[in-house]
Write an enzyme that holds these catalytic residues in place. Structure first.
Site, PDB file in Angstrom:
ATOM      1  N   LYS A   1       0.854  -1.201   0.000  1.00 16.98           N
ATOM      2  CA  LYS A   1       0.000   0.000   0.000  1.00 16.98           C
ATOM      3  C   LYS A   1       0.888   1.249   0.000  1.00 16.98           C
ATOM      4  O   LYS A   1       0.668   2.173  -0.785  1.00 16.98           O
ATOM      5  CB  LYS A   1      -0.877   0.019   1.257  1.00 16.98           C
ATOM      6  CG  LYS A   1      -1.505   1.365   1.576  1.00 16.98           C
ATOM      7  CD  LYS A   1      -2.414   1.322   2.769  1.00 16.98           C
ATOM      8  CE  LYS A   1      -1.697   1.520   4.063  1.00 16.98           C
ATOM      9  NZ  LYS A   1      -1.339   2.914   4.404  1.00 16.98           N
ATOM     10  N   ASN A   2       1.900   1.250   0.849  1.00 15.50           N
ATOM     11  CA  ASN A   2       2.695   2.470   1.052  1.00 15.50           C
ATOM     12  C   ASN A   2       3.700   2.725  -0.065  1.00 15.50           C
ATOM     13  O   ASN A   2       4.362   3.752  -0.075  1.00 15.50           O
ATOM     14  CB  ASN A   2       3.378   2.427   2.424  1.00 15.50           C
ATOM     15  CG  ASN A   2       2.355   2.505   3.533  1.00 15.50           C
ATOM     16  OD1 ASN A   2       1.181   2.808   3.290  1.00 15.50           O
ATOM     17  ND2 ASN A   2       2.769   2.198   4.752  1.00 15.50           N
TER      18      ASN A   2
ATOM     19  N   ARG B   1      -4.284  10.451   4.740  1.00 13.41           N
ATOM     20  CA  ARG B   1      -3.162  11.372   4.981  1.00 13.41           C
ATOM     21  C   ARG B   1      -2.252  11.437   3.766  1.00 13.41           C
ATOM     22  O   ARG B   1      -1.704  12.490   3.439  1.00 13.41           O
ATOM     23  CB  ARG B   1      -2.388  10.906   6.204  1.00 13.41           C
ATOM     24  CG  ARG B   1      -1.155  11.720   6.472  1.00 13.41           C
ATOM     25  CD  ARG B   1      -0.405  11.224   7.662  1.00 13.41           C
ATOM     26  NE  ARG B   1       0.915  11.792   7.712  1.00 13.41           N
ATOM     27  CZ  ARG B   1       1.191  13.001   8.192  1.00 13.41           C
ATOM     28  NH1 ARG B   1       0.210  13.754   8.666  1.00 13.41           N
ATOM     29  NH2 ARG B   1       2.421  13.460   8.186  1.00 13.41           N
TER      30      ARG B   1
ATOM     31  N   ARG C   1       0.254  14.100  13.768  1.00 13.38           N
ATOM     32  CA  ARG C   1       0.772  13.926  12.404  1.00 13.38           C
ATOM     33  C   ARG C   1       0.827  15.248  11.644  1.00 13.38           C
ATOM     34  O   ARG C   1       0.144  15.464  10.652  1.00 13.38           O
ATOM     35  CB  ARG C   1      -0.074  12.878  11.683  1.00 13.38           C
ATOM     36  CG  ARG C   1      -0.014  11.574  12.458  1.00 13.38           C
ATOM     37  CD  ARG C   1      -0.613  10.430  11.758  1.00 13.38           C
ATOM     38  NE  ARG C   1       0.240   9.943  10.681  1.00 13.38           N
ATOM     39  CZ  ARG C   1      -0.153   8.977   9.869  1.00 13.38           C
ATOM     40  NH1 ARG C   1      -1.357   8.475   9.978  1.00 13.38           N
ATOM     41  NH2 ARG C   1       0.634   8.553   8.924  1.00 13.38           N
TER      42      ARG C   1
ATOM     43  N   ASP D   1       4.660   0.147  12.102  1.00 19.13           N
ATOM     44  CA  ASP D   1       3.418  -0.431  11.571  1.00 19.13           C
ATOM     45  C   ASP D   1       3.234  -1.886  11.963  1.00 19.13           C
ATOM     46  O   ASP D   1       2.202  -2.485  11.657  1.00 19.13           O
ATOM     47  CB  ASP D   1       3.385  -0.331  10.038  1.00 19.13           C
ATOM     48  CG  ASP D   1       3.310   1.096   9.577  1.00 19.13           C
ATOM     49  OD1 ASP D   1       3.561   1.341   8.384  1.00 19.13           O
ATOM     50  OD2 ASP D   1       3.039   1.977  10.412  1.00 19.13           O
TER      51      ASP D   1
ATOM     52  N   ARG E   1      -8.636  -0.429   4.522  1.00 15.45           N
ATOM     53  CA  ARG E   1      -7.724   0.601   3.980  1.00 15.45           C
ATOM     54  C   ARG E   1      -6.379  -0.013   3.628  1.00 15.45           C
ATOM     55  O   ARG E   1      -5.684   0.472   2.754  1.00 15.45           O
ATOM     56  CB  ARG E   1      -7.498   1.712   5.014  1.00 15.45           C
ATOM     57  CG  ARG E   1      -8.693   2.574   5.286  1.00 15.45           C
ATOM     58  CD  ARG E   1      -8.307   3.766   6.129  1.00 15.45           C
ATOM     59  NE  ARG E   1      -7.206   4.509   5.477  1.00 15.45           N
ATOM     60  CZ  ARG E   1      -6.527   5.476   6.098  1.00 15.45           C
ATOM     61  NH1 ARG E   1      -6.805   5.785   7.338  1.00 15.45           N
ATOM     62  NH2 ARG E   1      -5.565   6.130   5.471  1.00 15.45           N
TER      63      ARG E   1
END
Ligand code: EPZ
Length: 419
Positions: free
Chosen positions: A22-23, A92, A121, A305, A397
């Site tokens: 995902k990232n 974000r 954040r 994470d 997500r």
């Protein structure tokens, strides 16, 4: 709102294919804004955040199509420079639209970002970097209104913290501008490296990605690309811990083993049998594990994470252990829910002190953020009886086909759909 119901006690056994990261996917999708040529991205996971990014790109002026794990992005009309609030508040990573649009349009208006519930954040590292590059920033009615007064020019940017997002945003902002930019104290995460490899495929000149010092030589134009996203190391770590906590035996396929070194090393030290090949990891529980302390850190340290998932495992191992969260200031929202399942945990600032218990008892629990949700699923896999998990949209997500992959490994898990 959907719920997940788990009856604990099943050992996980079998093979799981890890999805694309995902990232890594999200910044690479935003990189498509740097070219008007077609772009193809493969090994894309099916996640809410990917859908949000697709909606975002389409709003801004791209035509984005996802078929299975392939995303194709085409230019359709002039780009808009204003990002929509209802998309930004959900994710974000939307802030990554700033770099490309400042480079292409010399202006972009973005609502102050939302995202997970983990901590304040702030985005100061992003904004300080943009200011150094020549960007003017006004904050007006919840929007960041940014524009380039003269021209963006390369310079040296020193990060006070190796922010992943800020490193990616500066990469996206500077590949197309005049001059040389050096990022000092850049993030070294594999996802930053993956983005840099895409930018170089497009014709950019980025060197040093994966180290703390990245140099970007601006070029005049960038062309389209085709790229396969790297595997999701956080998803992989989650399944390794799932195998450990259920005393099972699981083979992970399509992973990059060395991306998980910090987690694998800690688990090997605790007594879990882990054998790594280039793209495969074999995990087998071979006897009671010994609890280990961890302190999260930036890559290649122990990933923040994976902190929540690790904590669940430690809660069920004999003896005391400590978890220190060094990356985010408020990433213990899962502690209260774990206590409801029977965990013996106490919080103390950046630390969580754990006293192992023999078992968890199933109960209704609620997810606060993505990785806390993964932790609650792991807890449900081993809790006695029934665990009902609500707010599962957080999981959607970041975990691709989570229940079906766990079910295939033998978990007694199902999703209850409700409006
Ligand atoms: C990325 O978030 C990941 N998200 C996060 O994964 C991950 O936890 C994080 O990096 C750290 O590895 C994506 O890549 C989409 P940061 P990001 O900027 O870029 C502070 C998940 O579960 N900071 O490296 O937002 C910040 O508050 C998500 O997949 C500032 O102070 O993380 C935090 O304490 C969660 N000012 C720390 O730095 C800034 O301008 C790390 O943030 C930016 C960040």
């Amino acid at each position: 709102m959907d719920k997940i119901v788990i009856y604990g006690g099943k050992k996980l056994k079998g093979e799981v294919v890890i999805s694309g990261s995902k990232n890594s996917t999200l910044p690479i999708m935003f990189a498509a804004l740097l070219t008007d040529e077609p772009v193809t991205i493969t090994n894309v996971p099916s996640l809410i955040d990917v859908d949000t990014t697709i909606a975002f790109l389409n709003f801004v002026g791209k035509k984005t199509v996802k078929e299975g794990s392939i995303v194709k992005i085409y230019s359709s009309c002039k780009y808009k420079h204003v990002a929509p609030y209802d998309l930004v508040r959900k994710m974000r990573a939307s802030i990554l639209v700033m770099g490309p649009l400042l480079a292409r349009l010399s202006k972009v208006d973005v609502p102050l970002p939302g995202g997970c519930a983990i901590g304040a954040r702030p985005v100061d590292i992003h904004l300080d970097a943009f200011k150094k590059l020549g960007v003017e920033i006004l904050v007006e009615s919840g929007y960041l209104k940014t524009f380039v007064k003269n021209e963006l020019k390369g310079t040296t940017i020193n990060f006070k913290f190796p922010s992943v997002g800020a490193t990616e945003n500066v990469l996206l902002a500077t590949v197309l501008i005049k001059g040389k930019t050096t990022i000092v104290n850049a993030a070294c995460e594999p996802e930053v490296e993956d983005l840099a490899s895409v930018l170089n495929k497009m014709g950019a000149k980025v060197t040093g990605a994966g180290t703390n010092r990245i140099v970007i030589e601006g070029v005049d134009t960038l062309h389209g690309f085709s790229h396969e996203v790297i595997p999701d190391r956080i998803e992989a770590a989650t399944y390794i811990i799932a195998a450990a906590i259920t005393k099972g035996e699981v083979v992970l396929k399509k992973v990059i083993s060395h991306h998980l070194k910090a987690v694998s090393d800690k688990l090997k030290k605790s007594g879990l049998c882990i054998k790594e090949r280039e793209d495969t990891i074999f995990v087998k529980w071979v006897g009671n594990l010994k609890s280990q302390n961890i302190s999260t850190g930036v890559y290649p340290g122990f990933p923040t994470d994976v902190q929540a998932q690790w904590m669940v495992l430690m809660c069920l191992l004999e003896g005391k252990s400590r978890v220190k969260e060094e990356v985010f200031e408020n990433r213990f929202l899962h502690v209260a829910e774990l206590k409801r399942l029977g965990a013996n945990i106490s919080m103390d600032g950046k630390f969580v002190n754990i006293e192992g218990v023999k078992k968890f008892s199933g109960a209704p629990v609620m997810i606060s953020d993505l990785r806390a949700g993964a932790a609650l699923v792991l807890a449900g896999l081993v809790a006695d009886g029934k665990t009902t998990i609500s707010r599962v949209y957080h999981l959607d997500r970041g975990y691709d086909m989570f229940e079906s992959k766990l079910k295939k490994l033998g978990a007694d898990i199902k999703r209850i759909h409700s409006l």
